[in-house]
Design an enzyme around this catalytic site. Structure first.
Site, PDB file in Angstrom:
ATOM      1  N   LYS A 174     -10.091   4.369 -12.476  1.00  0.00           N
ATOM      2  CA  LYS A 174     -10.543   4.324 -11.074  1.00  0.00           C
ATOM      3  C   LYS A 174     -10.361   5.688 -10.407  1.00  0.00           C
ATOM      4  O   LYS A 174      -9.606   6.534 -10.906  1.00  0.00           O
ATOM      5  CB  LYS A 174      -9.759   3.256 -10.331  1.00  0.00           C
ATOM      6  N   ARG A 228      -1.096  -8.070  -1.181  1.00  0.00           N
ATOM      7  CA  ARG A 228      -2.237  -7.190  -0.926  1.00  0.00           C
ATOM      8  C   ARG A 228      -3.473  -8.028  -1.249  1.00  0.00           C
ATOM      9  O   ARG A 228      -3.988  -8.712  -0.370  1.00  0.00           O
ATOM     10  CB  ARG A 228      -2.133  -5.910  -1.765  1.00  0.00           C
ATOM     11  N   TYR A 236       0.752  30.181   9.694  1.00  0.00           N
ATOM     12  CA  TYR A 236       0.503  29.407  10.922  1.00  0.00           C
ATOM     13  C   TYR A 236       1.795  28.830  11.484  1.00  0.00           C
ATOM     14  O   TYR A 236       2.639  28.332  10.734  1.00  0.00           O
ATOM     15  CB  TYR A 236      -0.445  28.243  10.638  1.00  0.00           C
ATOM     16  N   MET A 242      -5.909  26.489   4.772  1.00  0.00           N
ATOM     17  CA  MET A 242      -7.050  25.867   4.089  1.00  0.00           C
ATOM     18  C   MET A 242      -7.347  26.533   2.743  1.00  0.00           C
ATOM     19  O   MET A 242      -7.633  25.858   1.754  1.00  0.00           O
ATOM     20  CB  MET A 242      -8.292  25.925   4.988  1.00  0.00           C
TER      21      MET A 242
HETATM   22  C1  LIG Z   1      -4.228   1.299 -10.287  1.00  0.00           C
HETATM   23  C2  LIG Z   1      -3.847   0.028 -10.891  1.00  0.00           C
HETATM   24  C3  LIG Z   1      -3.013  -0.013 -12.019  1.00  0.00           C
HETATM   25  C4  LIG Z   1      -2.372   1.224 -12.603  1.00  0.00           C
HETATM   26  O1  LIG Z   1      -1.254   1.596 -11.839  1.00  0.00           O
HETATM   27  P1  LIG Z   1      -0.358   2.841 -12.284  1.00  0.00           P
HETATM   28  O2  LIG Z   1       0.784   2.803 -11.357  1.00  0.00           O
HETATM   29  O3  LIG Z   1      -1.203   4.059 -12.069  1.00  0.00           O
HETATM   30  O4  LIG Z   1      -0.037   2.626 -13.710  1.00  0.00           O
HETATM   31  C5  LIG Z   1      -2.776  -1.234 -12.601  1.00  0.00           C
HETATM   32  N1  LIG Z   1      -3.303  -2.369 -12.100  1.00  0.00           N
HETATM   33  C6  LIG Z   1      -4.089  -2.371 -11.006  1.00  0.00           C
HETATM   34  C7  LIG Z   1      -4.640  -3.649 -10.496  1.00  0.00           C
HETATM   35  C8  LIG Z   1      -4.369  -1.183 -10.365  1.00  0.00           C
HETATM   36  O5  LIG Z   1      -5.153  -1.186  -9.281  1.00  0.00           O
END
Ligand SMILES: *Cc1c(COP(=O)(O)O)cnc(C)c1O
Length: 362
Positions: free
Chosen positions: A34, A130, A260, A308
């Site tokens: 992802k 969640r 800055y 930046m």
């Molecule tokens: C992103 C995700 C993972 C992986 O999590 P990590 O902490 O990066 O290993 C596993 N399961 C779900 C549902 C996720 O969204």
């Protein structure tokens, strides 16, 4: 002169996948791709991780890209579909969907004329609150999914941990117990479906959750999945090395401000190296004074606010020159350390690399 380069070490991806398998031999792995493979490049990461049994993504277009590139793996949409109109394409491309809300169940019940039934992962909310279905509603969901012509009979069950990265938190054990309490119900309602619990932190730290499919993300990309420590503690190798160059060197007297807001001041006469790297490249603006920066293989402290396009480093009296090599994180400096000094996590650093950074794959 090439500045702001993210070098992706694809061999390290394969090494880290082997580390996943060392923790839990014989279990199938759903490699998390992802968010553009945590900022590493979706298709290149997928090639390097092609020996994983499945891929996990959060957006339909990522799954489409993987199919268009020819990957025939199981691909799981981790939040399922966002609109019932997506179901036709999901079926055609043989994607797996997570179901976590009643409207998704209803959409599957109502859809017709799909190419073929869709593989479903029912997400259980074992305590993180969640996404997911409350455990007490699981049997109703499973029965209705089982009756759905648009759903494959081998329904799967999964959950996600909130605190697996914290060894002192007992919530993981509680979540696992809540999930395991559903196994008898699950067995009544599936024909050969599987289960999945473990993210990276659970893979390295909670072996009792090694059941069914593993879902590693961050550990594949070579950062520590735990709150404390660094990736090397878990025999993981950095995958992304972020580098740039020194573009100016300044000799300042005692008591002079830098950058800055004049956040930092010299406490003695010193040399400042200016590096072509800023929050416009994805380097964290919240990096504190003292955050390590590697120049010519040695660590020096960040001095003053990140801007930046540039950041400033106190190099003392070191012989540093324009054009010298800088590593912001990677093989010489764990991203975990930079993340901690910036009040964030390595995940966010990796995902935050911007489009002007040049990627090169080794
Ligand atoms: C992103 C995700 C993972 C992986 O999590 P990590 O902490 O990066 O290993 C596993 N399961 C779900 C549902 C996720 O969204």
């Amino acid at each position: 002169m090439e500045v702001a380069v993210a070098t992706i070490h694809t061999k390290a991806l394969a090494h880290n996948l082997a580390q996943v398998r060392r923790h839990a031999p014989n279990l199938p792995v759903m490699a998390m791709l992802k968010a553009n493979a945590y900022g590493h490049g979706l298709l290149d990461a997928a090639h390097a991780l092609a020996s994983a049994e499945a891929f996990g993504v959060a957006r339909l277009h990522e799954a489409v890209s993987l199919r268009e590139a020819g990957f025939q793996h199981r691909i799981v949409l981790l939040e399922g579909f966002f609109d019932a109109k997506e179901l036709a394409l999901i079926s055609t491309l043989s994607l797996d969907v997570v179901v976590h809300q009643r409207w998704q169940l209803e959409a599957l019940e109502q859809v017709n004329e799909l190419d073929k039934p869709i593989a479903v992962w029912l997400k259980i909310d074992s305590g993180m609150h969640r996404i997911g279905v409350e455990p007490e509603h699981a049997s109703k969901y499973l029965a209705r999914l089982q009756a759905c012509l648009s759903v494959r009979a081998d329904i799967n069950l999964m959950t996600h941990f909130a605190c697996a990265d914290d060894l002192h938190n007992t919530m993981t054990q509680q979540q696992q117990a809540n999930f395991e309490a559903l196994y008898p119900t699950f067995a009544e309602h599936t024909f050969g479906g599987d289960i999945s619990l473990a993210n990276s932190a659970a893979i390295v730290a909670h072996s009792s959750s090694h059941q069914g499919w593993l879902r590693p993300g961050i550990m594949l990309y070579g950062a520590s999945p735990m709150q404390l420590g660094v990736a090397a503690d878990h025999q993981l190798q950095a995958v992304m090395t972020l580098t740039s160059k020194v573009i100016a060197v300044r000799d300042l007297a005692e008591g002079e401000p830098v950058g800055y807001g004049a956040r930092w001041r010299t406490d003695k006469a010193t040399r400042i190296a200016v590096v072509a790297m800023g929050y416009g490249d994805g380097y964290p603006r919240h990096a504190a004074d003292g955050t390590p920066v590697v120049i010519n293989g040695r660590r020096y402290p960040l001095a003053g606010r990140v801007s930046m396009d540039m950041l400033t480093v106190d190099v003392g009296n070191a012989d540093i020159n324009v054009g010298d090599a800088v590593e912001l994180w990677g093989q010489q400096l764990p991203a975990d350390e930079v993340a901690r000094a910036s009040d964030t996590i390595a995940y966010e650093l990796f995902c935050g690399i911007t489009r002007r950074v040049k990627y090169q794959y080794r």
